[in-house]
Enzyme design. Structure first.
Site, short mmCIF file in Angstrom:
data_model
loop_
_atom_site.label_atom_id
_atom_site.label_comp_id
_atom_site.label_asym_id
_atom_site.label_seq_id
_atom_site.Cartn_x
_atom_site.Cartn_y
_atom_site.Cartn_z
N TYR A 1 16.05 29.79 10.25
CA TYR A 1 14.81 30.45 10.69
C TYR A 1 14.69 30.50 12.20
O TYR A 1 15.06 29.55 12.89
CB TYR A 1 13.59 29.72 10.12
CG TYR A 1 13.35 29.95 8.65
CD1 TYR A 1 13.30 31.24 8.11
CD2 TYR A 1 13.12 28.86 7.80
CE1 TYR A 1 13.05 31.43 6.76
CE2 TYR A 1 12.87 29.05 6.45
CZ TYR A 1 12.84 30.35 5.93
OH TYR A 1 12.59 30.53 4.61
N MET B 1 12.10 24.13 3.97
CA MET B 1 11.43 23.35 2.92
C MET B 1 12.42 22.63 2.00
O MET B 1 12.24 21.47 1.67
CB MET B 1 10.53 24.27 2.09
CG MET B 1 9.65 23.50 1.11
SD MET B 1 8.65 24.56 0.05
CE MET B 1 7.57 25.34 1.23
N ARG C 1 -10.14 -0.71 15.11
CA ARG C 1 -10.00 0.14 13.94
C ARG C 1 -10.98 -0.48 12.95
O ARG C 1 -12.15 -0.61 13.28
CB ARG C 1 -8.53 0.15 13.50
CG ARG C 1 -8.10 1.41 12.81
CD ARG C 1 -6.61 1.40 12.50
NE ARG C 1 -6.20 0.25 11.69
CZ ARG C 1 -4.97 0.07 11.22
NH1 ARG C 1 -4.03 0.95 11.48
NH2 ARG C 1 -4.67 -0.97 10.48
N LYS D 1 0.84 -1.20 0.00
CA LYS D 1 0.00 0.00 0.00
C LYS D 1 0.88 1.26 0.00
O LYS D 1 2.10 1.18 0.25
CB LYS D 1 -0.91 -0.02 1.23
CG LYS D 1 -0.15 -0.01 2.55
CD LYS D 1 -1.07 -0.37 3.73
CE LYS D 1 -0.28 -0.35 5.04
NZ LYS D 1 -1.11 -0.88 6.16
C1 LIG Z 1 -0.35 -1.83 6.85
C2 LIG Z 1 -0.93 -3.13 7.27
C3 LIG Z 1 -0.13 -4.28 7.33
C4 LIG Z 1 1.37 -4.24 7.18
O1 LIG Z 1 1.91 -3.78 8.39
P1 LIG Z 1 3.51 -3.69 8.63
O2 LIG Z 1 3.63 -3.31 10.06
O3 LIG Z 1 4.00 -2.65 7.69
O4 LIG Z 1 4.06 -5.03 8.33
C5 LIG Z 1 -0.75 -5.51 7.57
N1 LIG Z 1 -2.08 -5.58 7.79
C6 LIG Z 1 -2.88 -4.49 7.79
C7 LIG Z 1 -4.32 -4.63 8.08
C8 LIG Z 1 -2.32 -3.23 7.55
O5 LIG Z 1 -3.10 -2.14 7.59
#
Ligand SMILES: *Cc1c(COP(=O)(O)O)cnc(C)c1O
Length: 377
Positions: free
Chosen positions: A264, A317, A140, A42
């Site tokens: 800054y 930046m 979640r 992802k």
């Molecule tokens: C992002 C995610 C993973 C991968 O998690 P890592 O800690 O990067 O290995 C696996 N399962 C779900 C549901 C996730 O949201």
């Protein structure tokens, strides 16, 4: 500016070692065998470039990929025509036709989503692939205990779906001593038993969960971060190596007198005459402002000619300012500074920036050139 090692016109370079990536996948696959090792790709493969990462992992033997969004799903399908694809965000409203066309299984987390996907299945005249996400204590995404009971007693709710996977996600897997791990595992077992879908595979562990041992592996593990070299597990080293290095060029080196400030808000004042390198990397390139250093507080560390040197003053930046007074050897315009690389892990940068390595990776900007090395097989 074009420093040695930088492509023309580039101010910085992100190097992704696809061989190291694939070696990491193979090491995890070996660790969890006979369970299957998938890959979470992802967010553009955690910022490293899904277009390169996904085909490389497929060549290494990975058959199951997890993405989050419908757009990521369609892009992944073009890269791996025959792999299994699961979309973690589930059936995002409006995404059903694309999921059907791309043969993507949404990870369903609610009864409404299940009903929605089932309606599309009836319309399509065939059972559609899906995963069910059961919550086991993360609160979640995921089906609640009540949802699971309803599905167990009202079997017709699933009759149009081909449920290939039942999964859950751990809250505290980075800490092997956390009591939440065993509690979530027990809840997962209980909810899987209630669902009674014997032909569906089971998956509970991501990068850290798979380090908790075989009872957490089930049929399939879902690492993301560890594939990219991440070491978040607190109970020992995950058998993976770094995949990413980041370097940027020096634009100017100046001498700042004792008592003068740098950057800054004039937050850092030179305690002595100081050689300051101005480096072409800033928060637009993913260097969090937490790496800033005031006179009272240290910030991030970079490597100049293989020697560590502290960031001084605010991260801006496009630029950071680095104290190179103690670096042995001449430091000059065009030299490369390592931001992430040998001796500078993504975890260390995350800690210094007040965040985690995951955020460091996914925030690496698009302005630096990218180089992929290794064939990934
Ligand atoms: C992002 C995610 C993973 C991968 O998690 P890592 O800690 O990067 O290995 C696996 N399962 C779900 C549901 C996730 O949201």
């Amino acid at each position: 500016m074009s420093a040695p090692g930088l492509p023309a016109d580039a101010t910085g370079l992100i190097t992704v070692d696809l061989d190291a990536l694939c070696a990491n996948w193979r090491a995890l696959a070996q660790l969890v065998a006979p369970a299957e090792c998938g890959a979470v790709v992802k967010a553009d493969a955690y910022g490293l470039g899904a277009a390169e990462v996904i085909p490389a992992l497929a060549r290494a033997g990975c058959r199951t990929f997890f993405i989050a969004t419908p757009e990521e799903a369609s892009a992944a399908r073009r890269l791996v025509p025959s792999a299994r694809l699961f979309a973690l965000d589930g059936l995002v409203p409006g995404s059903a036709q694309n999921f059907i066309a791309a043969d993507v299984a949404p990870v369903l987390s609610g009864l409404d989503e299940i009903a929605d996907w089932s309606a599309h299945a009836r319309q399509a005249g065939r059972r559609l692939p899906a995963a069910l996400h059961v919550d086991s204590g993360l609160n979640r995404l995921g089906l609640s205990a009540d949802d699971v009971s309803i599905l167990a007693s009202e079997r017709e709710r699933l009759e149009h779906l081909d449920v290939r996977l039942v999964m859950s996600h751990l809250a505290c897997a980075d800490d092997p001593d956390h009591p939440h791990n065993a509690r979530q595992r027990a809840a997962f077992e209980q909810r899987r038993a209630t669902l009674a879908l014997p032909s569906a595979s089971a998956s509970l562990a991501a990068s850290d969960g798979l380090m908790l041992g075989a009872p957490f592996h089930y049929d399939l593990v879902r690492p993301g971060y560890a594939l990219y070299g991440g070491q978040a597990f607190q109970g020992g080293a995950t058998p993976v190596n770094p995949v990413v290095t980041v370097a940027a060029g020096i634009l100017q080196v100046r001498t700042v007198d004792a008592g003068e400030s740098v950057g800054y808000s004039a937050s850092w004042v030179a305690p002595r005459q100081t050689r300051v390198a101005i480096v072409a990397a800033g928060y637009a390139d993913g260097l969090g402002r937490g790496l800033s250093a005031s006179s009272n507080e240290t910030g991030g560390i970079v490597m100049v000619h293989g020697q560590s040197a502290p960031i001084v003053g605010r991260v801006s930046m496009d630029l950071i300012t680095v104290d190179v007074t103690d670096v042995v050897g001449r430091v000059q315009r065009g030299d490369l500074v390592t931001l992430i690389g040998p001796g500078l892990t993504i975890e260390a940068m995350g800690r210094a920036a007040g965040t985690i390595g995951y955020e460091v990776l996914t925030r690496l900007g698009t302005r630096f050139a990218r180089r992929y090395v290794g064939g990934g097989a």
